[in-house]
Design a protein around this motif. Structure first.
Motif, PDB file in Angstrom:
ATOM      1  N   GLN A   1       0.809  -1.210   0.000  1.00  0.00           N
ATOM      2  CA  GLN A   1       0.000   0.000   0.000  1.00  0.00           C
ATOM      3  C   GLN A   1       0.847   1.268   0.000  1.00  0.00           C
ATOM      4  N   VAL A   2       2.012   1.209   0.640  1.00  0.00           N
ATOM      5  CA  VAL A   2       2.922   2.362   0.648  1.00  0.00           C
ATOM      6  C   VAL A   2       3.299   2.732  -0.787  1.00  0.00           C
ATOM      7  N   LYS A   3       3.595   1.723  -1.599  1.00  0.00           N
ATOM      8  CA  LYS A   3       3.962   1.975  -3.005  1.00  0.00           C
ATOM      9  C   LYS A   3       2.801   2.611  -3.765  1.00  0.00           C
ATOM     10  N   ILE A   4       1.598   2.098  -3.537  1.00  0.00           N
ATOM     11  CA  ILE A   4       0.417   2.634  -4.225  1.00  0.00           C
ATOM     12  C   ILE A   4       0.164   4.083  -3.809  1.00  0.00           C
ATOM     13  N   ILE A   5       0.235   4.344  -2.496  1.00  0.00           N
ATOM     14  CA  ILE A   5       0.001   5.694  -1.972  1.00  0.00           C
ATOM     15  C   ILE A   5       1.062   6.669  -2.489  1.00  0.00           C
ATOM     16  N   ASP A   6       2.323   6.223  -2.502  1.00  0.00           N
ATOM     17  CA  ASP A   6       3.405   7.082  -2.995  1.00  0.00           C
ATOM     18  C   ASP A   6       3.233   7.398  -4.478  1.00  0.00           C
ATOM     19  N   ASP A   7       2.850   6.391  -5.267  1.00  0.00           N
ATOM     20  CA  ASP A   7       2.660   6.604  -6.702  1.00  0.00           C
ATOM     21  C   ASP A   7       1.519   7.595  -6.958  1.00  0.00           C
ATOM     22  N   ALA A   8       0.414   7.432  -6.209  1.00  0.00           N
ATOM     23  CA  ALA A   8      -0.736   8.327  -6.383  1.00  0.00           C
ATOM     24  C   ALA A   8      -0.372   9.751  -5.999  1.00  0.00           C
ATOM     25  N   ARG A   9       0.377   9.894  -4.906  1.00  0.00           N
ATOM     26  CA  ARG A   9       0.783  11.232  -4.457  1.00  0.00           C
ATOM     27  C   ARG A   9       1.753  11.853  -5.448  1.00  0.00           C
ATOM     28  N   GLY A  10       2.648  11.033  -5.999  1.00  0.00           N
ATOM     29  CA  GLY A  10       3.612  11.542  -6.976  1.00  0.00           C
ATOM     30  C   GLY A  10       2.963  11.984  -8.281  1.00  0.00           C
ATOM     31  N   CYS A  11       1.815  11.384  -8.604  1.00  0.00           N
ATOM     32  CA  CYS A  11       1.103  11.734  -9.848  1.00  0.00           C
ATOM     33  C   CYS A  11       0.160  12.923  -9.674  1.00  0.00           C
ATOM     34  N   ALA A  12      -0.017  13.376  -8.431  1.00  0.00           N
ATOM     35  CA  ALA A  12      -0.952  14.483  -8.178  1.00  0.00           C
ATOM     36  C   ALA A  12      -0.443  15.760  -8.846  1.00  0.00           C
ATOM     37  N   ARG A  13      -1.336  16.417  -9.582  1.00  0.00           N
ATOM     38  CA  ARG A  13      -0.980  17.663 -10.248  1.00  0.00           C
ATOM     39  C   ARG A  13      -1.684  18.864  -9.625  1.00  0.00           C
ATOM     40  N   SER A  14      -2.565  18.593  -8.699  1.00  0.00           N
ATOM     41  CA  SER A  14      -3.246  19.672  -7.982  1.00  0.00           C
ATOM     42  C   SER A  14      -3.550  19.187  -6.566  1.00  0.00           C
TER      43      SER A  14
ATOM     44  N   ALA B   1       0.806  19.003  -0.501  1.00  0.00           N
ATOM     45  CA  ALA B   1      -0.160  20.093  -0.717  1.00  0.00           C
ATOM     46  C   ALA B   1       0.550  21.448  -0.724  1.00  0.00           C
ATOM     47  N   LYS B   2       1.518  21.632   0.165  1.00  0.00           N
ATOM     48  CA  LYS B   2       2.287  22.883   0.195  1.00  0.00           C
ATOM     49  C   LYS B   2       3.056  23.059  -1.109  1.00  0.00           C
ATOM     50  N   ARG B   3       3.621  21.970  -1.601  1.00  0.00           N
ATOM     51  CA  ARG B   3       4.396  22.044  -2.845  1.00  0.00           C
ATOM     52  C   ARG B   3       3.513  22.375  -4.039  1.00  0.00           C
ATOM     53  N   LEU B   4       2.287  21.886  -4.034  1.00  0.00           N
ATOM     54  CA  LEU B   4       1.386  22.091  -5.159  1.00  0.00           C
ATOM     55  C   LEU B   4       0.638  23.423  -5.093  1.00  0.00           C
ATOM     56  N   LYS B   5       0.760  24.109  -3.963  1.00  0.00           N
ATOM     57  CA  LYS B   5       0.070  25.399  -3.825  1.00  0.00           C
ATOM     58  C   LYS B   5       0.609  26.375  -4.849  1.00  0.00           C
ATOM     59  N   LYS B   6      -0.268  27.113  -5.490  1.00  0.00           N
ATOM     60  CA  LYS B   6       0.166  28.072  -6.506  1.00  0.00           C
ATOM     61  C   LYS B   6       0.573  29.378  -5.827  1.00  0.00           C
ATOM     62  N   THR B   7      -0.363  30.267  -5.608  1.00  0.00           N
ATOM     63  CA  THR B   7      -0.042  31.503  -4.879  1.00  0.00           C
ATOM     64  C   THR B   7      -0.684  31.464  -3.496  1.00  0.00           C
ATOM     65  N   GLU B   8      -1.995  31.278  -3.485  1.00  0.00           N
ATOM     66  CA  GLU B   8      -2.737  31.142  -2.233  1.00  0.00           C
ATOM     67  C   GLU B   8      -3.653  29.923  -2.340  1.00  0.00           C
ATOM     68  N   TYR B   9      -3.961  29.336  -1.193  1.00  0.00           N
ATOM     69  CA  TYR B   9      -4.924  28.233  -1.192  1.00  0.00           C
ATOM     70  C   TYR B   9      -6.314  28.764  -1.532  1.00  0.00           C
TER      71      TYR B   9
END
Length: 226
Positions: A29-42, A93-101
């Protein structure tokens, strides 16, 4: 003539087999969770219904592993649960933040944080019940009125096990402080007393254990005490 085996040995073997199965499942499950988080674009990609359900299941399995064999897998289970189910989600989430949440993004992160706070409240209460601990005057948020020791725990409970329990409670209080700090980063005008509250309890519970409280939090604690 049938051979007879001590009941304790059978239960121990069954527990070890269960621990191995849980650990294998959690590793997958760690691998699945990491892959999903790594693919997140927003930020929204981190909090889809599927992602939330997956983290909830992962959290439950980690807790089962922790209590199945706390001395062997307790610390590792705690670490994986914190990092994969809560901490790394906030960091991403912090990394994906654009200017403001956006308001929706804030709501998603806040809900995630609240789930974490609820989890660690429950976890501390379970440790209290499982190992017959008196936390009155130490932890101020959830004290069981009637403590029923489980698994035959008593005053002669293994010293190493009790030390793990105490350190686990300490870590849980630190995690609660961290979660409240993350919420304060989203809403900087909110009262910081909750952050101080959990960190203070962690420091009072295990004063000689190193706790990653940054300078401004230490100063807040000192100010409140004075």
């Amino acid at each position: 003539m049938k051979k007879s085996y001590p009941t304790d040995n059978i239960h121990q073997k069954e527990g070890q087999e269960q621990s191995k199965k849980l650990y294998r499942y959690i590793s997958d499950q760690v691998k699945i969770i990491d892959d999903a988080r790594g693919c997140a674009r927003s930020i929204g990609d981190l909090f889809t219904p599927i992602a939330n359900v997956q983290r909830n299941k992962f959290r439950d399995y980690c807790e089962r592993l922790i209590f199945t064999n706390p001395l062997l897998h307790g610390r590792k289970g705690e670490e994986l649960l914190w990092r994969k189910a809560f901490y790394e989600v906030v960091v991403t989430a912090k990394r994906l933040k654009k200017t403001e949440y956006t308001l929706q993004e804030k709501a998603c992160i806040e809900n995630h944080i609240n789930v974490g706070i609820g989890h660690y409240h429950h976890f501390v209460a379970r440790l209290q019940q499982e190992y017959d601990l008196d936390l009155d005057g130490i932890v101020d948020f959830i004290i069981c009125d009637q403590i029923t020791a489980k698994k035959g725990q008593n005053n002669e409970t293994n010293h190493e096990l009790l030390e793990w329990v105490r350190l686990s409670i300490h870590r849980s209080l630190v995690y609660l402080g961290d979660l409240c700090r993350y919420r304060l980063e989203i809403y900087p005008n909110w009262d910081s007393n909750l952050v101080v509250r959990y960190y203070s309890q962690a420091l009072c519970f295990k004063p000689n254990t190193e706790c990653h409280i940054i300078k401004w939090e230490r100063s807040l604690i000192i100010r409140i005490i004075l």
